[in-house]
Design a protein around this motif. Structure first.
Motif, short mmCIF file in Angstrom:
data_model
loop_
_atom_site.label_atom_id
_atom_site.label_comp_id
_atom_site.label_asym_id
_atom_site.label_seq_id
_atom_site.Cartn_x
_atom_site.Cartn_y
_atom_site.Cartn_z
N GLY A 41 0.83 -1.20 0.00
CA GLY A 41 0.00 0.00 0.00
C GLY A 41 0.86 1.25 0.00
N ALA A 42 1.86 1.23 0.84
CA ALA A 42 2.73 2.41 0.94
C ALA A 42 3.44 2.65 -0.39
CB ALA A 42 3.75 2.19 2.05
N ILE A 43 3.94 1.59 -0.96
CA ILE A 43 4.66 1.76 -2.23
C ILE A 43 3.71 2.29 -3.29
CG2 ILE A 43 5.91 0.56 -4.05
CD1 ILE A 43 6.76 -1.47 -1.87
N ASN A 44 2.54 1.71 -3.28
CA ASN A 44 1.57 2.13 -4.29
C ASN A 44 1.29 3.63 -4.22
OD1 ASN A 44 -0.07 1.71 -6.41
ND2 ASN A 44 -1.37 0.18 -5.40
N GLN A 45 1.18 4.12 -3.01
CA GLN A 45 0.92 5.56 -2.89
C GLN A 45 2.15 6.38 -3.23
OE1 GLN A 45 -1.46 6.71 0.74
NE2 GLN A 45 -0.99 4.59 1.27
#
Lengths: 782, 1018
Positions: free
Chosen positions: B450-454
């Motif tokens: 999730g963090a990477i995606n954002q």
């Protein structure tokens, strides 16, 4: 009876149909005592018995018509070891008038079909009773494959496994053609067949077909030689060990080899998603790790315990340039090895790679895996190195120029053709066992098989080819696969001329429906006294030529061509002087009886053939030719050795003509068949007419017919041949005509005084006439 | 007394006298501002009370004022009695000293060594005339103030007493930050006011102010800031004195009177040089705005002492460290001028041909500008023809002010071809995610994805940005991002199963231009957590995965971000659960405990060196609930210029936000790739060692595969020759790096500091924050290799030795009964105590936590280092009570249990963690407003700060956000309550309390004092 008719019944061709009773005499025959055996030869009258064979408890021979029966005490005497064997209860009704099929005198060959899962439910009482005894005997006699039977009875029917190993260094268009073919294959595979996919370039990718979230592949480094254990560990197939340790048996579901029914979508996607690997460094060959790819596929199959018969099908378009089995450096500055390099020792990787692949052979054989090589390349792909495992496992080797060629397509479709029941016409995991009477010994076999090194007192120490055993393993075999078996007289056993000896061939194989079958052929011949005319009368020159050809190419693997030729010549001369009819020192008096007359000619063409004379071939081609010769039956072998030539003219129906340059004529069409090539050669006049379009002129209907006839016949010739030969249509004097000219007897050359208007061949090779002259001269010298 | 002091008087004298010897006065501008802001130290000297005087009314900044009142009360008593702690201004000696002496006791913090007598050198220097007590006055005075209640409206704080800070009231800086002059003048009067009280005492003592004359220099010494002419002698100010202690016994120390940090509320304006003199920088932890007038901004580089001792002996005597803290890419304050970029074209920047030092404002042009003298090696170079410029009448080049490299301490040169071995590398970001069973089940994988995606959206735009992604458990899974051919993207996972001898797919398949694969990447990241949902593989091949990812990006280099959740248990660099093993063999564990803080083996180190060689910088995000052996893992980030992030125990509820913010900051903060850094020093000084997160292959340079604005490198220095008194010693840090947009740059940061042969100058110019940061880093690097007790002792000794030196050679007080602290370093004991009580030095801490502590410190910047060991605590239950435009961060509360009431809610933060302690008796209304719970019992174990619709909640959010901004960190928030492990955790930060882990602050001071006495007498 004609040898060919006999063959149709027995599936055997004997170089000698009557054997001399002493070893020395046998040796003096020069052509060894041998049998060309086509175990699964198609036969219309073959009885298929839906029960287990009855075995002799001592020698393991199967009950056969040569057995002496005692109906009253319900005993049979084994014709090989003379042991008394009781009939089981299921044979209770046996009697003079009620014989089971295997005892019919006319059925020298019968086939037992048993352990057929499909039939299990409704099998006859006899077969079900014998099940236990059968499986026990299986365990004892087929230890290498015993696991199969056990597994089979437990598992549902699992079909054969196919692992496609695809070279992605192939150009995109080529790859497209290949993918189409593969998709077609997958579509037509029976539902229970297992499939796997391995692709490779500088890396090897084993595709996981059971992973639904995305396409998943396991990557192997192309340069590393991986062991079977490593492969399985990397693929996560190491379940058995854990079970033994008492841990919870985590049977991780593997997704690399799945039944088509479970993974059809995934494998289709995976195949569709194969793309050509980009990026080749300029001046370099693409990086291919063919060896590692094969290892990975092999490890996968070993790990999945799918040794119910499986194929590793390698589709490549170039030589391995990386890792084990490397053929050539990727740099274009180093050129691919030629025969000259091999002779001079200038092929740095050849011996290492060959021995690498030789180590693969036993693994293939142990797991009943067949290795096929489909090389579609203009250049060599390293088939010479790969030959050993392909040949020994009975796999196909095919060298064509493009995946788009019809040859490739036809070949692949042929391999995957099915019978009426929807089973693949493929026979896996076979063994051949030979049982003989005690007066002869088994020396060995030549053909696509591996010795299982099972010895008994019938096995001779004198090994020829795959020897030292009475049983051989064959990864696969077709109805045409032919083996030559070699025998010798057992000296320890006083042989009475006039007595009979028998040989039984027991071929056990897995049928396309995964049921096990056993075909049993029992034959008998007579011993004859030394120098008996029966010996010569029983000479089958065609079978003899095939056997000699196999021996010659086996020799050629290790020796240089000229040594092989010398050996052939030497043998022929001695043979001629033994069997010729002549006055000493008078060549002109030399005569050979009719059943010997063609033999020298066969030898002449053999020594000129591409099998021995490798001058014009690459090592890959040579390997291919030899591999084909080594499995082809007598008829096919002879075509390879001495091609056939038919002449079509307005004068009448096609006639066979001499394989001679003089047969070329401007107004005839020649149909030439060398097994690997079929050439339709139009004489210059005919060609001219055709070019003028006369064949389309209704007034010249006969010309059109003349042109059509050889083409129809050519199609006929190739229909059953796998790999499919290349058809070459050419006109006289055209460049393609070289395929024909190279094979013709150069009776007229640039040196000939009288050309007589005939075509000439530019060569220094000696013609048949000269050869025969020399032979006569030498033979009569004593 | 005050009268004596007359600052004014001394001044003149001093000027006259000292001018030459002590450059000081002139050099240092008293920056009112700085003074104002700073708490104690600097201000002291400079701005003394005088400043205020002029502005009677205003003089006292709020803070200043506050102190007084409380103090007042206590003082009275003191008066009569000697205050145990006297903070004394060096010069003031007399004054303070007097005081101190009167009181038998004890601790006098003398900023300046009062003991002129004792210390000859001082005397010789301007000092002889001791400084007027004035300064002292202020501090002490204020304290003592008793006599007359302060004129000011002292507010509350008690601290004031101790520190002189109040004095700096002048903070007024507002208008003319830099011109101090006015204030200086006044001092007398002002001093008076404040000082008055003090003075009286003095007389008694007989410590006459007379010394005044000598006073001038003293100010210098403080050197720091404001050497106001008048005040030269700052005062004792911060000395710790126990005002209230009527009883001589140390035990009587009044905890309210001892030195504590007091944050400045106002922004200091700082010019790096004034009047061609280096201007001592404001404390690193204060709020300041820099104007680069020749020296670099202290943000980029600062020295532990702002004057360089001329000899190694002098340095040794002082007991202090000489080191630089270099933070080459530090973020300037928005109102500061950005670093200017200078392009010299193909020829590259002008450099000294001998030592290769870069052109800087301190290179002296001579001979009509045709040549210049290198300020590092002293070599005379020819000026390149195209760079020639005539000199003006002042001896400077006429174009000096137009050329940044000649007038700024920090410039950035565009690197020419010769600085490139290859084309500048693209910005490559490779994400490596643990998907082993644990990671999946704890939600760590989902959080990472999730963090990477954002964060993808925050990556630099443009074709030069490349990304790659891989996951791993017991095997490594790469993803081909390139497959654009299908309409529906179906990710292709490439599994590398061999974790002993890894390899990677083709780089072109797995590292792709971001612009080409953005959607693919997003889809992939969304599906990864579900893809492995059923994963039952517990093993994790961290080492192998890292190596494989490295191999995939080897040809370019770049940043490798690893998300790891469990102990690496398989493949290359597999680790064992040695913490548990250590526990089972307790006997061995006791002695060898520190070994667990060392890397388990050399494999990872060897890998890390290889990574660094190929310019791969690794950051590791550890999202775990178990032991992962950070000591071993951290080797990789440390060697490659990366860092370790630690989320323990990982919570899928509260941590993803922090993970995202950390990641976002990681990729968006100013940073550079493939950097090389070297520090050059003037002759006489040389670099002893570099410490920080980097790889060192040759002794002179450090290789930084990645460098960012947060990374600080400590450069320890040593003398190899004597320096000339009165000369300047220059330091230049050159950082050659590639920006994320692919430009090759050389950032050159130059700092030139005066040299001194006077010990008291060193004390006055000591930079507490920097020194302490230096301590911290040394402690951190020592912990893994020495038994804990040794380290603690060493740290205490470092502190003791400095104070001892000051006491011995600089302090005026003769009585051994007082603890005298140099003004600039008066917080050293407190910080030392904090350090000793910190996690890293606790045996009972979890090994990983300690390893993280150690590693976190290795690259930490000064402004973050201090709070990390000495956290900040504020009350938040009464955020509402104060209205108006008060600062976002409420006043800081000392770290002592007595300030924590059951009725209050307190927020404590150290830049990494943020604990919110909720007392038992908190008004449920407040609870509802802040956390939407009605009683303490409902406190959630995993806390996510939310903003509710009420002003209190809004204020709390604003506060937290402000802290986040200040710390460049999102903070791990946690609620704590009494009688619960979380409460214990909170109270473990109460450094001033006596606890199982150490003495209370007061006790510690006594301990230090005893040590000093012991050493003095021996």
């Amino acid at each position: 009876m004609d040898f060919i008719e006999l063959e149709a019944i027995e599936g055997l061709r004997w170089s000698w149909n009557s054997w001399p009773a002493s070893k020395s005499e046998a040796t003096a025959l020069l052509v060894p005592l041998s049998v060309m055996c086509t175990p699964l030869m198609q036969s219309t009258e073959l009885p298929i018995l839906p029960y287990d064979p009855l075995l002799c408890s001592q020698c393991g021979a199967v009950l056969n018509p040569y057995a002496r029966l005692d109906y009253t005490s319900r005993i049979w005497f084994c014709p090989f070891c003379y042991k008394k064997n009781p009939f089981p209860r299921s044979y209770s009704g046996i009697g003079e008038t009620n014989l089971p099929a295997e005892l019919f005198p006319t059925y020298s060959t019968v086939e037992y079909s048993f352990l057929n899962p499909k039939l299990n439910g409704m099998s006859s009482p006899s077969s079900s009773v014998s099940l236990t005894s059968m499986s026990m005997s299986m365990a004892s006699s087929f230890s290498s494959t015993s696991s199969l039977s056990g597994l089979d009875s437990l598992r549902k029917v699992v079909g054969p496994a196919f692992v496609f190993v695809v070279d992605t260094c192939t150009a995109e268009e080529e790859l497209g053609a290949l993918k189409n073919e593969l998709l077609l294959v997958v579509e037509q595979l029976p539902e229970n067949a297992l499939v796997g996919l391995v692709t490779f370039d500088s890396m090897v990718r084993v595709h996981d077909l059971g992973f639904s979230e995305c396409s998943r592949v396991v990557l192997f480094h192309g340069e590393r030689e991986i062991s079977s254990e490593q492969t399985q560990q990397f693929l996560g197939l190491t379940r058995t060990r854990q079970q033994y340790l008492g841990k919870t048996p985590v049977i991780q579901k593997q997704g690399f080899l799945l039944p088509v029914s479970e993974c059809e979508f995934n494998i289709t996607t995976a195949i569709e998603e194969i793309h050509s690997s980009p990026q080749v460094m300029p001046g370099h060959r693409p990086l291919r790790s063919t060896g590692t790819a094969i290892l990975a596929a092999l490890g996968l199959l070993e790990g999945c315990l799918a040794n119910t018969g499986s194929r590793i099908m390698v589709f490549t378009s170039g030589p391995a340039t990386l890792g084990p089995g490397i053929v050539v450096d990727s740099d274009f500055r180093s050129s691919i090895r030629t025969h000259r390099d091999l002779i001079n020792g200038h092929a740095p990787y050849y011996s290492k790679s060959s021995s690498f692949y030789k180590q693969v052979s036993p693994r293939l054989s142990d797991a009943s895996i067949v290795l096929d090589l489909f090389a579609c390349s203009l250049d060599q792909v390293g088939a010479a190195e790969l030959k050993d495992p392909v040949e020994r496992s009975g796999g196909f080797m095919m060298l064509v120029e493009s995946f788009e060629s019809s040859q490739f397509r036809k070949c692949l479709r042929h391999i995957f053709s099915c019978d009426e029941e929807g089973n693949l016409k493929m026979h896996f995991d076979a063994t051949i066992e030979i049982v003989t009477t005690k007066d002869l010994k088994i020396c060995g076999a030549l053909g696509p098989c591996v010795s299982l090194h099972k010895k008994n007192n019938l096995v001779s120490n004198n090994e020829i080819g795959e020897g030292g055993t009475y049983m051989w393993k064959l990864g696969t075999l077709t109805s045409k696969t032919c083996f030559s078996f070699f025998f010798q007289v057992n000296e320890e056993h006083k042989v009475q001329p006039g007595s009979a000896f028998s040989i039984q061939f027991i071929t056990r194989y897995r049928h396309g429906n995964m049921g096990i079958r056993k075909r049993v052929t029992t034959v008998a011949r007579r011993w004859v006294a030394n120098n008996s005319p029966e010996i010569a009368a029983g000479f089958d020159q065609e079978a003899a030529a095939s056997v000699m050809a196999r021996l010659a190419i086996q020799r050629a693997e290790d020796c240089q061509a000229r040594d092989v030729i010398r050996w052939l010549d030497d043998t022929l001369i001695r043979f001629a002087s033994k069997f010729g009819d002549y006055v000493q020192e008078d060549p002109s008096s030399f005569r050979l009886s009719s059943n010997f007359s063609l033999y020298p000619q066969f030898m002449y063409y053999l020594r000129r053939s591409q099998f021995i004379d490798v001058f014009n071939s690459s090592p890959d081609e040579t390997s291919f030719f030899r591999l084909m010769l080594n499995r082809e039956g007598v008829v096919g072998s002879l075509i390879m050795i001495q091609p056939t030539l038919l002449q079509y003219s307005f004068d009448g129906p096609p006639i066979p003509v001499l394989l001679d340059v003089r047969s070329i004529s401007p107004d005839v069409i020649l149909l030439f068949d060398s097994y690997f090539h079929v050439v339709i050669h139009c004489g210059s006049k005919i060609a001219q007419w055709r070019k003028l379009g006369y064949d389309k002129d209704p007034n010249h209907e006969n010309l059109r017919k003349l042109l059509e006839a050889p083409e129809v016949d050519a199609e006929q010739l190739i229909v059953d041949r796998v790999p499919v030969p290349k058809i070459i249509k050419c006109d006289q004097h055209s460049s393609q005509a070289r395929f024909l000219l190279a094979k013709l007897n150069p009776s007229v050359t640039q040196n000939s005084t009288y050309t007589d208007g005939s075509e000439i061949i530019f060569t220094d090779d000696l013609s048949l006439q000269v050869f025969i002259d020399h032979l006569q001269a030498l033979a009569v010298q004593g | 007394m005050a009268s004596h002091v007359p600052p004014g008087a001394p001044r003149p004298a001093s000027k006259a006298n000292n001018p030459p010897s002590s450059q000081p006065p002139t050099n240092f501008r008293a920056n009112p501002d700085s003074l104002a802001d700073n708490l104690h130290n600097l201000n002291f000297n400079s701005a003394p009370p005088r400043a205020p005087s002029p502005l009677p009314g205003t003089p006292f900044s709020r803070q200043a004022t506050q102190p007084l009142p409380p103090s007042v009360s206590p003082f009275p008593p003191t008066f009569s009695h000697p205050a145990p702690f006297a903070s004394r201004p060096p010069l003031v000696s007399s004054a303070s000293g007097g005081l101190a002496s009167t009181g038998q006791p004890v601790f006098a913090s003398g900023a300046l060594p009062g003991g002129q007598q004792r210390f000859p050198p001082l005397g010789s220097a301007p000092q002889p005339p001791v400084r007027p007590p004035p300064t002292m006055a202020m501090a002490t005075a204020t304290a003592r103030a008793h006599p007359q209640p302060q004129p000011q409206p002292p507010t509350t704080t008690s601290r004031p007493l101790i520190r002189s800070s109040p004095i700096r009231t002048p903070p007024v800086q507002p208008a003319s930050p830099f011109s101090v002059a006015p204030q200086a003048r006044q001092p007398p009067t002002t001093a008076y006011t404040y000082g008055q009280p003090t003075w009286p005492l003095q007389p008694g003592q007989g410590a006459p102010p007379p010394p005044i004359t000598g006073s001038p220099q003293p100010p210098r010494m403080y050197g720091m800031p404001p050497p106001l002419p008048n005040q030269s002698m700052t005062s004792v100010s911060p000395a710790v004195r126990q005002t209230g202690a009527p009883v001589p016994g140390a035990s009587k120390i009044d905890p309210n009177q001892i030195p504590r940090p007091i944050p400045g509320s106002s922004v200091i304006l700082h010019e790096t040089r004034q009047g061609n003199q280096a201007n001592p920088p404001p404390p690193a932890t204060s709020d300041y705005i820099v104007r680069d007038t020749g020296n670099c901004s202290p943000r980029y580089m600062r020295c532990t002492i702002n004057q360089i001792p001329c000899t190694a002996d002098l340095l040794t005597t002082s007991g202090m460290q000489l080191a630089l803290m270099v933070q080459p890419l530090a973020i300037p304050c928005p109102s500061e001028e950005t670093v200017q970029v200078v392009d010299f074209g193909e020829s590259g920047p002008v450099r000294c041909s001998r030592c290769k030092g870069y052109i800087n404002p301190f290179m002296k042009f001579i001979d009509q500008g045709r040549r210049f003298i290198c300020n590092f090696c002293g070599f005379t170079d020819e000026t390149p023809r195209e760079y020639h410029c005539n000199l003006g009448p002042d001896g400077r080049r006429r174009d000096a002010d137009e050329r940044p490299e000649l007038c700024r301490g920090t410039v950035e040169f565009v690197a020419s071809r010769e600085y490139m071995v290859r084309d500048p590398m693209p910005a490559v970001y490779f994400f490596l995610i643990d998907v082993s069973m644990n990671a999946i089940q704890t939600g760590a994988t989902a959080a990472a994805c999730g963090a990477i995606n954002q964060v993808i959206a925050d990556l630099p735009e443009g074709p030069r940005t490349m990304v790659g992604i891989a996951t791993f458990d017991s095997t490594i899974h790469f993803y081909n991002l390139k497959r654009a051919l299908q309409q529906v993207y179906n990710p292709l996972m490439l599994v590398v199963p061999d974790v002993q001898d890894v390899y990677t797919p083709l780089q072109t398949d797995v590292v792709v231009q971001l612009s080409e694969c953005r959607q693919h990447l997003e889809l992939l990241l969304e599906s990864i957590p579900t893809m492995f949902l059923e994963n039952r593989t517990a093993e994790s091949a961290f080492g192998a995965a890292t190596k494989a990812a490295f191999m995939a990006m080897k040809s370019t280099g770049g940043r490798l971000l690893v998300f790891q959740s469990v102990l690496p248990s398989i493949g290359i660099g597999a680790l064992s659960a040695r913490e548990a093993e250590g526990r089972t063999h307790i006997s061995a564990g006791e002695k060898e405990a520190h070994k667990l803080l060392q890397p388990a083996d050399k494999t990872l180190k060897a890998m890390a060196i290889e990574f660094a060689e190929y310019q791969v910088c690794v950051d590791v995000f550890i999202t775990t609930q178990t032991y992962v052996d950070i000591a071993s893992i951290a080797v990789i980030p440390r060697t490659t210029g990366g860092q370790v992030y630690y989320y323990y125990p990982f919570s899928a509820v509260s941590d993803p936000a922090k993970l995202y913010n950390d990641l976002r900051w990681n990729v968006t903060r100013p940073q550079g790739f493939e950097a090389v850094m070297r520090v050059r020093c003037s002759q006489g000084i040389q670099v002893l060692e570099y410490e920080g997160n980097f790889c060192k292959r040759i002794p002179t340079d450090v290789d930084l595969p990645g460098i960012d604005c947060d990374k600080t490198i400590m450069v320890t220095l040593k003398h190899d020759d004597k320096l000339k008194d009165g000369s300047e010693c220059a330091f230049q840090c050159a950082l050659l790096y590639t920006t994320v947009y692919g430009q090759r740059r050389i950032r050159v940061t130059t700092l030139s500091l005066p040299c001194t042969s006077i010990l008291s100058n060193l004390f006055r110019s000591a930079d507490l924050d920097t020194q302490f940061a230096c301590f911290l880093k040394q402690a951190a690097s020592e912990i893994p290799f020495s038994p804990l007790l040794l380290v603690k002792d060493r740290m205490t000794n470092l502190c003791v030795n400095i104070l001892l030196s000051y006491r011995k050679f600089c302090a005026t007080v003769t009585s051994s009964g007082q603890l005298i602290l140099p003004e600039a370093l008066k917080l050293l004991p407190l910080y030392t105590l904090a350090l000793i009580k910190s996690k890293g030095l606790q045996t009972d801490g979890r090994i990983d936590e300690r390893s993280f502590w150690i590693n976190y410190l290795s690259s930490i910047s000064i402004p973050l280092a201090i709070p990390f060991v000495h956290p900040r605590m504020v009350a938040i239950h009464d955020l509402n009570s104060k209205e108006g435009d008060q600062p976002l961060v409420p006043p800081v509360i000392s770290l002592s249990t007595e300030h924590v009431n059951d009725g209050g809610i307190y927020l404590l933060e150290n830049g990494v963690d943020c604990l919110i302690y909720i007392g038992n008796l908190v008004d449920s209304d407040i609870l509802r407003q802040l956390f939407c719970i009605s009683s303490v019992d409902e406190i959630p174990a995993q806390f996510v700060l939310q903003q509710y619709d009420n002003p209190l909640s809004k204020k709390l959010n604003d506060l937290v956000n402000e802290i986040r901004r200040q710390r460049c960190s999102y903070l791990r928030l946690k609620l704590c309550k009494k009688g619960d492990p979380s409460g214990m955790q909170f109270f473990s930060y109460m450094i001033e309390d006596k606890s199982s882990s150490g003495l209370s602050y007061v006790e510690f001071l006594v301990h230090v004092h005893r040590q000093i006495q012991l050493k003095m007498s021996s």
